[in-house]
Design a protein around this motif. Structure first.
Motif, PDB file in Angstrom:
ATOM      1  N   ARG A  71      -3.430   5.167 -69.096  1.00 42.33           N
ATOM      2  CA  ARG A  71      -3.478   4.583 -70.437  1.00 42.33           C
ATOM      3  C   ARG A  71      -2.932   5.596 -71.429  1.00 42.33           C
ATOM      4  O   ARG A  71      -3.083   6.802 -71.225  1.00 42.33           O
ATOM      5  CB  ARG A  71      -4.918   4.226 -70.836  1.00 42.33           C
ATOM      6  CG  ARG A  71      -5.501   3.031 -70.109  1.00 42.33           C
ATOM      7  CD  ARG A  71      -4.802   1.744 -70.512  1.00 42.33           C
ATOM      8  NE  ARG A  71      -5.341   0.577 -69.840  1.00 42.33           N
ATOM      9  CZ  ARG A  71      -4.917   0.108 -68.666  1.00 42.33           C
ATOM     10  NH1 ARG A  71      -3.935   0.718 -68.033  1.00 42.33           N
ATOM     11  NH2 ARG A  71      -5.445  -0.964 -68.144  1.00 42.33           N
TER      12      ARG A  71
ATOM     13  N   ALA B 212     -11.315  -2.017 -59.674  1.00 46.14           N
ATOM     14  CA  ALA B 212     -10.232  -2.376 -58.741  1.00 46.14           C
ATOM     15  C   ALA B 212      -9.222  -3.303 -59.404  1.00 46.14           C
ATOM     16  O   ALA B 212      -8.023  -3.222 -59.135  1.00 46.14           O
ATOM     17  CB  ALA B 212     -10.807  -3.038 -57.501  1.00 46.14           C
TER      18      ALA B 212
ATOM     19  N   ARG C 157      -6.208  -6.190 -70.535  1.00 46.66           N
ATOM     20  CA  ARG C 157      -5.106  -5.920 -69.615  1.00 46.66           C
ATOM     21  C   ARG C 157      -5.566  -5.877 -68.165  1.00 46.66           C
ATOM     22  O   ARG C 157      -4.887  -5.333 -67.307  1.00 46.66           O
ATOM     23  CB  ARG C 157      -4.390  -4.602 -69.981  1.00 46.66           C
ATOM     24  CG  ARG C 157      -3.769  -4.550 -71.356  1.00 46.66           C
ATOM     25  CD  ARG C 157      -2.870  -5.724 -71.652  1.00 46.66           C
ATOM     26  NE  ARG C 157      -1.681  -5.800 -70.840  1.00 46.66           N
ATOM     27  CZ  ARG C 157      -0.498  -5.362 -71.217  1.00 46.66           C
ATOM     28  NH1 ARG C 157      -0.352  -4.794 -72.386  1.00 46.66           N
ATOM     29  NH2 ARG C 157       0.539  -5.493 -70.431  1.00 46.66           N
TER      30      ARG C 157
ATOM     31  N   CYS D  63      -6.447  -7.432 -64.403  1.00 42.83           N
ATOM     32  CA  CYS D  63      -5.534  -8.181 -63.533  1.00 42.83           C
ATOM     33  C   CYS D  63      -5.711  -9.700 -63.683  1.00 42.83           C
ATOM     34  O   CYS D  63      -6.787 -10.229 -63.413  1.00 42.83           O
ATOM     35  CB  CYS D  63      -5.788  -7.782 -62.085  1.00 42.83           C
ATOM     36  SG  CYS D  63      -4.794  -8.740 -60.948  1.00 42.83           S
TER      37      CYS D  63
ATOM     38  N   THR E 194      -5.729 -13.680 -55.693  1.00 43.04           N
ATOM     39  CA  THR E 194      -5.861 -12.842 -54.505  1.00 43.04           C
ATOM     40  C   THR E 194      -7.108 -13.161 -53.719  1.00 43.04           C
ATOM     41  O   THR E 194      -7.072 -13.232 -52.482  1.00 43.04           O
ATOM     42  CB  THR E 194      -5.956 -11.359 -54.921  1.00 43.04           C
ATOM     43  OG1 THR E 194      -4.763 -11.020 -55.559  1.00 43.04           O
ATOM     44  CG2 THR E 194      -6.172 -10.462 -53.746  1.00 43.04           C
TER      45      THR E 194
HETATM   46  C1  HEM Z   1      -6.054  -7.170 -54.377  1.00 43.23           C
HETATM   47  C2  HEM Z   1      -5.136  -7.569 -55.207  1.00 43.23           C
HETATM   48  C3  HEM Z   1      -4.889  -7.014 -56.571  1.00 43.23           C
HETATM   49  C4  HEM Z   1      -5.377  -5.897 -57.164  1.00 43.23           C
HETATM   50  C5  HEM Z   1      -6.345  -4.869 -56.576  1.00 43.23           C
HETATM   51  C6  HEM Z   1      -4.809  -5.845 -58.490  1.00 43.23           C
HETATM   52  C7  HEM Z   1      -5.089  -4.849 -59.408  1.00 43.23           C
HETATM   53  C8  HEM Z   1      -4.552  -4.794 -60.676  1.00 43.23           C
HETATM   54  C9  HEM Z   1      -4.863  -3.779 -61.642  1.00 43.23           C
HETATM   55  C10 HEM Z   1      -5.807  -2.606 -61.420  1.00 43.23           C
HETATM   56  C11 HEM Z   1      -4.148  -4.049 -62.747  1.00 43.23           C
HETATM   57  C12 HEM Z   1      -4.134  -3.244 -64.053  1.00 43.23           C
HETATM   58  C13 HEM Z   1      -3.033  -2.208 -63.965  1.00 43.23           C
HETATM   59  C14 HEM Z   1      -3.016  -1.303 -65.160  1.00 43.23           C
HETATM   60  O1  HEM Z   1      -3.607  -1.614 -66.169  1.00 43.23           O
HETATM   61  O2  HEM Z   1      -2.355  -0.261 -65.082  1.00 43.23           O
HETATM   62  C15 HEM Z   1      -3.371  -5.244 -62.493  1.00 43.23           C
HETATM   63  C16 HEM Z   1      -2.499  -5.829 -63.382  1.00 43.23           C
HETATM   64  C17 HEM Z   1      -1.789  -6.959 -63.122  1.00 43.23           C
HETATM   65  N1  HEM Z   1      -1.866  -7.752 -62.004  1.00 43.23           N
HETATM   66 FE1  HEM Z   1      -2.989  -7.383 -60.372  1.00 43.23          FE
HETATM   67  N2  HEM Z   1      -3.980  -6.916 -58.673  1.00 43.23           N
HETATM   68  C18 HEM Z   1      -4.008  -7.662 -57.525  1.00 43.23           C
HETATM   69  C19 HEM Z   1      -3.313  -8.838 -57.287  1.00 43.23           C
HETATM   70  C20 HEM Z   1      -2.507  -9.461 -58.197  1.00 43.23           C
HETATM   71  C21 HEM Z   1      -1.848 -10.722 -57.970  1.00 43.23           C
HETATM   72  C22 HEM Z   1      -1.954 -11.540 -56.683  1.00 43.23           C
HETATM   73  C23 HEM Z   1      -1.120 -11.000 -59.091  1.00 43.23           C
HETATM   74  C24 HEM Z   1      -0.254 -12.186 -59.418  1.00 43.23           C
HETATM   75  C25 HEM Z   1      -0.221 -13.295 -58.749  1.00 43.23           C
HETATM   76  C26 HEM Z   1      -1.332  -9.911 -60.021  1.00 43.23           C
HETATM   77  C27 HEM Z   1      -0.762  -9.822 -61.264  1.00 43.23           C
HETATM   78  C28 HEM Z   1      -0.986  -8.801 -62.144  1.00 43.23           C
HETATM   79  C29 HEM Z   1      -0.305  -8.677 -63.441  1.00 43.23           C
HETATM   80  C30 HEM Z   1       0.736  -9.644 -63.998  1.00 43.23           C
HETATM   81  C31 HEM Z   1      -0.807  -7.522 -64.041  1.00 43.23           C
HETATM   82  C32 HEM Z   1      -0.408  -6.955 -65.401  1.00 43.23           C
HETATM   83  C33 HEM Z   1      -1.394  -7.453 -66.455  1.00 43.23           C
HETATM   84  C34 HEM Z   1      -1.114  -6.850 -67.825  1.00 43.23           C
HETATM   85  O3  HEM Z   1      -0.322  -5.918 -67.936  1.00 43.23           O
HETATM   86  O4  HEM Z   1      -1.724  -7.315 -68.800  1.00 43.23           O
HETATM   87  N3  HEM Z   1      -2.184  -9.008 -59.450  1.00 43.23           N
HETATM   88  N4  HEM Z   1      -3.649  -5.691 -61.223  1.00 43.23           N
END
Ligand code: HEM
Length: 419
Positions: free
Chosen positions: A292, A353, A359, A361, A367
């Motif tokens: 961040r 996680a 912001r 996920c 998932t």
């Molecule tokens: C076990 C599966 C998943 C985990 C552990 C996970 C974890 C995360 C985490 C920790 C972030 C925040 C990252 C940050 O702030 O630096 C994030 C953001 C995001 N994730 Fe996931 N994610 C998973 C699956 C998915 C799936 C399946 C999708 C879409 C179909 C997805 C779409 C996104 C998007 C678009 C963001 C950005 C959100 C933003 O910037 O506001 N994620 N994810």
């Protein structure tokens, strides 16, 4: 002679300059305009935009479609495993769960975004993987402002790959629009959101980058969670039995025969499976740290940070903190989530996680539905154990995954074992 050389050099320089100007104009002005114009003719107008994906009902429809696609893809994988077993000694076969998980989640996400399987989507995936490698190398680059805009070999490679991905996704969207099909996939949702009077329109670039983001964020995350989940089930066979028992109990239709594809309502009843996956995510958090940047001068825990400071949140360390999770923080114990995430630790933000806040996920439900559906179907059909070739070496390659995959020995369950 000298004068001729000078004229030639000048002419060459002029040609080169004109070529560079025309290329720049094409990329910066003409191409985007042509593209926006093309989208406008389809009724899609430009910026600004907020991230709006249709209504909640439509999102739910998409998740229902996702579950069905996951069911179909898992069924295909199950048939492949059965064939491998038949071709082998008839009892068991060795498979690499990491590869199957990757193929399965890729098959689902391409259909969730584009509504069908496409050769281009596979190529986008392969190119995305190449970009990921370049990003990992770039993390070791000196922190010099503007470094990523310099024409280095690696930057050129990344730009080329990004251009190729953009043009493939553009082609897929164009083909989709031309077909006039209105589906429950991401493109269908975005197109409908655009037609709605209640939301601001998405520009063509927004639509493309939305597809890119979901493709990048949503593919290997699900695959990796599935892989770690299967790994932990082989290490804790008593949990494999508990989960199988829960699956066989809850996933039954009126004939007493468990359906292949469970409804979301049924998945909601799989409490142990849900707790198991939360514990998997706690111990093997896919993103071991979050970054961040302070938007203003900030004080955190009595430490002052200037505006623009990068702060690393060590998720992996926090997830194993005895202060937060209790003395058994290092141990595998899904039962800690019996009273939900808030009851498992002494801090509201202990479970990171999926990150948290605005912001956090947005793909969390996606998932969980995907991985629960696949595991349910595997548990009903197969028994599995870790191959002796497995090497435990988690590697943080943007996300944390087993470096050498997950070789498993799979065996079909006998009828008696399914009761
Ligand atoms: C076990 C599966 C998943 C985990 C552990 C996970 C974890 C995360 C985490 C920790 C972030 C925040 C990252 C940050 O702030 O630096 C994030 C953001 C995001 N994730 Fe996931 N994610 C998973 C699956 C998915 C799936 C399946 C999708 C879409 C179909 C997805 C779409 C996104 C998007 C678009 C963001 C950005 C959100 C933003 O910037 O506001 N994620 N994810």
């Amino acid at each position: 002679m000298e004068a001729t050389m000078v004229v030639m050099v000048h002419a060459l320089a002029a040609i080169l300059t004109l070529w560079l100007i025309s290329r720049s104009l094409w990329h910066l002005v003409w191409r985007p305009y042509a593209f926006v114009g093309w989208f406008e003719r389809q009724g899609i107008r430009g910026p600004p935009y907020r991230f709006v994906l249709g209504s909640l009902w439509e999102m739910k429809q998409m998740l229902i479609a996702e579950r069905a696609m996951t069911g179909e893809s898992t069924q295909k994988m199950i048939v492949q495993w059965c064939n491998l077993i038949e071709k082998g000694d008839g009892h068991q076969a060795k498979i690499d769960m990491g590869c199957y998980a990757e193929e399965l989640t890729l098959g689902v996400i391409e259909r969730v975004i584009f509504g069908a399987h496409y050769k281009e989507a596979r190529e986008v995936f392969a190119e995305g993987k190449e970009i990921k490698k370049l990003v990992v190398h770039a993390l070791a680059d000196p922190r010099i402002p503007g470094f990523r805009y310099l024409p280095t070999r690696r930057n050129f490679q990344a730009w080329k790959l990004d251009r190729s991905i953009t043009s493939k996704i553009t082609r897929l969207i164009k083909e989709r629009l031309a077909s006039g099909v209105d589906g429950d996939d991401l493109i269908g949702l975005m197109l409908r959101a655009n037609k709605s009077e209640e939301v601001e329109s998405l520009s063509s670039d927004d639509m493309i980058s939305e597809c890119k983001t979901i493709f990048a964020a949503g593919q290997d995350t699900g695959a990796t969670l599935l892989t770690w989940g299967m790994f932990l089930l082989t290490i804790y066979p008593e949990w494999k039995e508990r989960l199988r028992e829960e699956v066989l109990r809850e996933c039954r239709d009126d004939d007493g025969e468990a359906p292949y594809i469970n409804s979301i309502k049924v998945l909601g009843k799989l409490k142990l499976l849900n707790m198991f996956l939360l514990e998997t995510l706690r111990l093997y958090s896919l993103l071991p740290f979050l970054l961040r940047k302070t938007a203003s001068d900030t004080t955190l825990a009595n430490i002052k940070f200037r505006k623009g400071t990068m702060i690393t949140i060590p998720v992996m360390t926090l997830h194993r903190s005895k202060e937060i999770w209790g003395l058994d923080a290092d141990e595998f114990n899904p039962m800690r989530f019996e009273k939900g995430v808030l009851g498992a630790a002494n801090n509201t933000y202990a479970m990171l996680a999926f990150s948290c806040g605005p912001r956090g996920c947005p793909g969390r439900n996606y998932t969980m539905i995907e991985v629960q559906t696949v595991m349910t179907m595997i548990l009903r059909r197969f028994s599995f154990s870790l191959s002796s070739q497995y090497v435990h070496m988690p590697r943080n390659f943007i996300s944390l995954a087993p470096r050498y995959g997950l070789p498993l020995i799979v065996r079909k369950l006998m009828d008696g074992e399914k009761k």
